[in-house]
Motif scaffolding. Structure first.
Motif, PDB file in Angstrom:
ATOM      1  N   ASP A 146     -10.106  62.489   1.550  1.00 38.61           N
ATOM      2  CA  ASP A 146     -10.741  61.193   1.253  1.00 38.61           C
ATOM      3  C   ASP A 146     -11.620  61.182   0.005  1.00 38.61           C
ATOM      4  N   GLU A 147     -11.053  61.616  -1.106  1.00 37.42           N
ATOM      5  CA  GLU A 147     -11.798  61.532  -2.368  1.00 37.42           C
ATOM      6  C   GLU A 147     -12.133  60.077  -2.665  1.00 37.42           C
ATOM      7  N   GLU A 148     -11.148  59.195  -2.437  1.00 37.27           N
ATOM      8  CA  GLU A 148     -11.297  57.801  -2.885  1.00 37.27           C
ATOM      9  C   GLU A 148     -12.260  56.985  -2.026  1.00 37.27           C
ATOM     10  N   GLY A 149     -12.615  57.490  -0.850  1.00 42.46           N
ATOM     11  CA  GLY A 149     -13.612  56.768  -0.067  1.00 42.46           C
ATOM     12  C   GLY A 149     -13.051  55.648   0.781  1.00 42.46           C
ATOM     13  N   GLY A 208     -16.068  58.544 -10.251  1.00 41.44           N
ATOM     14  CA  GLY A 208     -16.500  59.588  -9.322  1.00 41.44           C
ATOM     15  C   GLY A 208     -15.395  60.611  -9.091  1.00 41.44           C
ATOM     16  N   HIS A 209     -15.776  61.864  -8.866  1.00 43.09           N
ATOM     17  CA  HIS A 209     -14.803  62.930  -8.607  1.00 43.09           C
ATOM     18  C   HIS A 209     -15.429  63.954  -7.669  1.00 43.09           C
ATOM     19  N   ASP A 210     -14.557  64.700  -6.966  1.00 40.59           N
ATOM     20  CA  ASP A 210     -15.061  65.806  -6.152  1.00 40.59           C
ATOM     21  C   ASP A 210     -15.835  66.804  -7.017  1.00 40.59           C
ATOM     22  N   TYR A 220      -0.716  59.063 -10.851  1.00 41.09           N
ATOM     23  CA  TYR A 220      -1.275  60.209 -11.585  1.00 41.09           C
ATOM     24  C   TYR A 220      -2.646  60.651 -11.068  1.00 41.09           C
ATOM     25  N   ASP A 221      -3.459  59.683 -10.648  1.00 47.15           N
ATOM     26  CA  ASP A 221      -4.829  59.958 -10.199  1.00 47.15           C
ATOM     27  C   ASP A 221      -4.794  60.909  -8.999  1.00 47.15           C
ATOM     28  N   GLY A 222      -5.366  62.090  -9.165  1.00 49.24           N
ATOM     29  CA  GLY A 222      -5.380  63.073  -8.074  1.00 49.24           C
ATOM     30  C   GLY A 222      -4.131  63.925  -8.053  1.00 49.24           C
ATOM     31  N   SER A 223      -2.964  63.288  -8.083  1.00 50.13           N
ATOM     32  CA  SER A 223      -1.684  64.013  -7.988  1.00 50.13           C
ATOM     33  C   SER A 223      -1.526  65.043  -9.100  1.00 50.13           C
ATOM     34  N   SER A 261      -7.701  68.892  -6.510  1.00 51.89           N
ATOM     35  CA  SER A 261      -7.965  67.466  -6.690  1.00 51.89           C
ATOM     36  C   SER A 261      -7.664  66.785  -5.346  1.00 51.89           C
ATOM     37  N   HIS A 262      -7.022  65.629  -5.385  1.00 49.62           N
ATOM     38  CA  HIS A 262      -6.808  64.910  -4.123  1.00 49.62           C
ATOM     39  C   HIS A 262      -5.444  64.219  -4.083  1.00 49.62           C
ATOM     40  N   LEU A 263      -4.872  64.168  -2.885  1.00 47.49           N
ATOM     41  CA  LEU A 263      -3.591  63.492  -2.670  1.00 47.49           C
ATOM     42  C   LEU A 263      -3.783  62.026  -2.295  1.00 47.49           C
ATOM     43  N   LEU A 318      -8.133  69.333 -12.957  1.00 41.88           N
ATOM     44  CA  LEU A 318      -7.401  68.600 -13.996  1.00 41.88           C
ATOM     45  C   LEU A 318      -7.227  67.170 -13.486  1.00 41.88           C
ATOM     46  N   HIS A 319      -7.481  66.180 -14.350  1.00 45.76           N
ATOM     47  CA  HIS A 319      -7.452  64.785 -13.889  1.00 45.76           C
ATOM     48  C   HIS A 319      -7.144  63.869 -15.063  1.00 45.76           C
ATOM     49  N   ILE A 320      -6.623  62.690 -14.771  1.00 43.26           N
ATOM     50  CA  ILE A 320      -6.471  61.686 -15.830  1.00 43.26           C
ATOM     51  C   ILE A 320      -7.863  61.138 -16.173  1.00 43.26           C
TER      52      ILE A 320
HETATM   53 ZN   LIG Z   1      -9.038  60.884  -8.730  1.00 42.89          ZN
END
Ligand SMILES: [Zn+2]
Length: 421
Positions: free
Chosen positions: A133-136, A364-366, A99-102, A88-90, A196-198
């Motif tokens: 840079d998942e979040e853009g 959006g997600h990777d 929680y998002d990414g973490s 996922s993404h940090l 895995l993601h929220i």
């Molecule tokens: Zn995310």
């Protein structure tokens, strides 16, 4: 199915997981209880250093690719093994949630440690990845686009008003802009991708269901629409002679919302920004520029929404005596996730003994980039009240643990089903 060679069943260490969670949440923590770890910022780099240390402590192979994606790899001894990527993404949005990414990164880390501790010999390499840079903040889904070879060649120029700052941020993170295309991988070497993601929406929370098995991720298109009129005296210009760019833009916003509500009940539209020139009390606006985003999980419907949007911009500009420029900035088609991954995740839910439902990802997600490259699956856990991108983002700890258990079991199901020599 074949039995895997292992001495004990992998067991989650939930105490270790919560320690990790708290340590990561402290990096870039905000006073409101959220996290600011914008991609390539000091906080993001600090979080990556923390993660690399966890990988090293776990004895994983640490790998940085040319797009700054950071991996920890548990290598299989099997010859010609392919790689199952989990991650996922940090990075976060400004003052985002914990929680998002973490959850996806820490869950993946815990799964790999458990598999290692149980001395399970997997038929594939298991790679934890943190995508850049998942979040853009600079360019949305930058890391996964680079890995899949779908990043535009002139990526630094297309979406950033300040190319220099983006380049500087890349260099500072040790990423050479000209080397980024080298992050591209051969899909033949990859077995699949799991995240895995929220949920970031309210379906699981409202229905009190533990796990969402994602079947599709919405497509998204963004536009800059600029209406051009003419600046003139607000008191002395006759009504018939006015070419008010903002009045056109305002009508466009109202009409596009009405159209989408009526014609595309499963779609969404947002006008999130307006800039007006010259921007004075007593001057009729000569220019109004708005940003518009459309989302739909059906590709044809998304295309049709975009056609309606363009037609409406033309109609309104004629009605108000304006000119209009419609520039598409992002085109992200809807993504279908892999049937094999969906079934594996559902099987895992049954084995773990949690309730589950199929649903669509509305953010959006990777994973949506990865889905056109390798069989991809996503596992959602509930977001309380559907809130995300906010310090109020919250998931019950028990739900985080259930999500990690399902991720671990999904890896085991895939391992049992994987071809062996
Ligand atoms: Zn995310």
């Amino acid at each position: 199915m074949r039995a895997l060679s292992h001495k004990t069943k992998p067991q989650l260490n939930t105490e270790r997981l919560i320690i990790d969670f708290n340590q990561l949440a402290a990096i870039g923590a905000t006073i409101e209880g959220g996290v600011s770890r914008l991609a390539l910022s000091n906080e993001d780099l600090e979080a990556r250093a923390w993660l690399a240390e966890q990988f090293e402590q776990a004895g994983l192979v640490v790998h940085d690719d040319d797009a700054g994606n950071l991996s920890g790899i548990l290598r299989s001894e099997q010859p010609d093994a392919r790689t199952l990527i989990i991650g996922s993404h940090l990075d976060t949005v400004p003052n985002g949630g914990r929680y998002d990414g973490s959850v996806g990164i820490l869950g993946a880390l815990e799964c790999v440690r458990c598999i290692q501790e149980a001395k399970i010999e997997l038929p594939f390499h298991l790679e934890i990845i943190n995508f850049t840079d998942e979040e853009g903040c600079w360019q949305s889904l930058f890391g996964s686009r680079a890995l899949t070879g779908t990043l535009n060649k002139d990526y630094a120029l297309t979406l950033n008003d300040d190319v220099g700052q983006f380049r500087a941020a890349l260099f500072r993170a040790g990423i050479r802009p000209s080397d980024v295309p080298r992050a591209r991988r051969d899909p033949e070497t990859v077995l699949g991708y799991l995240e895995l993601h929220i949920e970031q929406s309210y379906h699981l929370d409202e229905k009190k269901i533990d796990i969402g098995v994602v079947t599709a991720i919405v497509g998204r298109s963004t536009y800059m629409i600029t209406f051009h009129g003419e600046a003139s005296h607000s008191g002395t210009t006759r009504t018939a002679d006015r070419r008010d760019a903002l009045l056109g833009a305002a009508n466009f916003i109202t009409e596009i919302h009405r159209t989408i509500r009526q014609r595309y009940p499963d779609g969404a539209v947002n006008c999130g920004n307006v800039t007006v020139e010259p921007g004075a009390f007593n001057i009729i606006p000569s220019q109004a520029c708005i940003t518009v985003e459309c989302r739909h999980s059906d590709r044809d419907m998304l295309d049709s929404m975009q056609n309606d949007l363009q037609a409406l911009a033309q109609t309104i500009s004629q009605q108000y005596g304006l000119e209009v420029e419609v520039n598409c900035r992002v085109q992200m088609p809807a993504a279908m996730l892999s049937g094999q991954m969906i079934l594996a995740a559902e099987e895992a839910c049954q084995r773990v003994g949690v309730s589950h439902m199929r649903l669509q990802g509305l953010a959006g997600h990777d994973a949506q980039i990865m889905s056109s490259f390798t069989p991809t699956g996503m596992i959602f856990i509930p977001s309380v009240n559907g809130i995300s991108h906010s310090p109020k983002e919250f998931t019950e700890w028990a739900d985080v643990v259930k999500g990690v258990r399902v991720l671990l079991e999904t890896i085991m199901v895939l391992a049992e089903n994987a071809p062996r020599d």
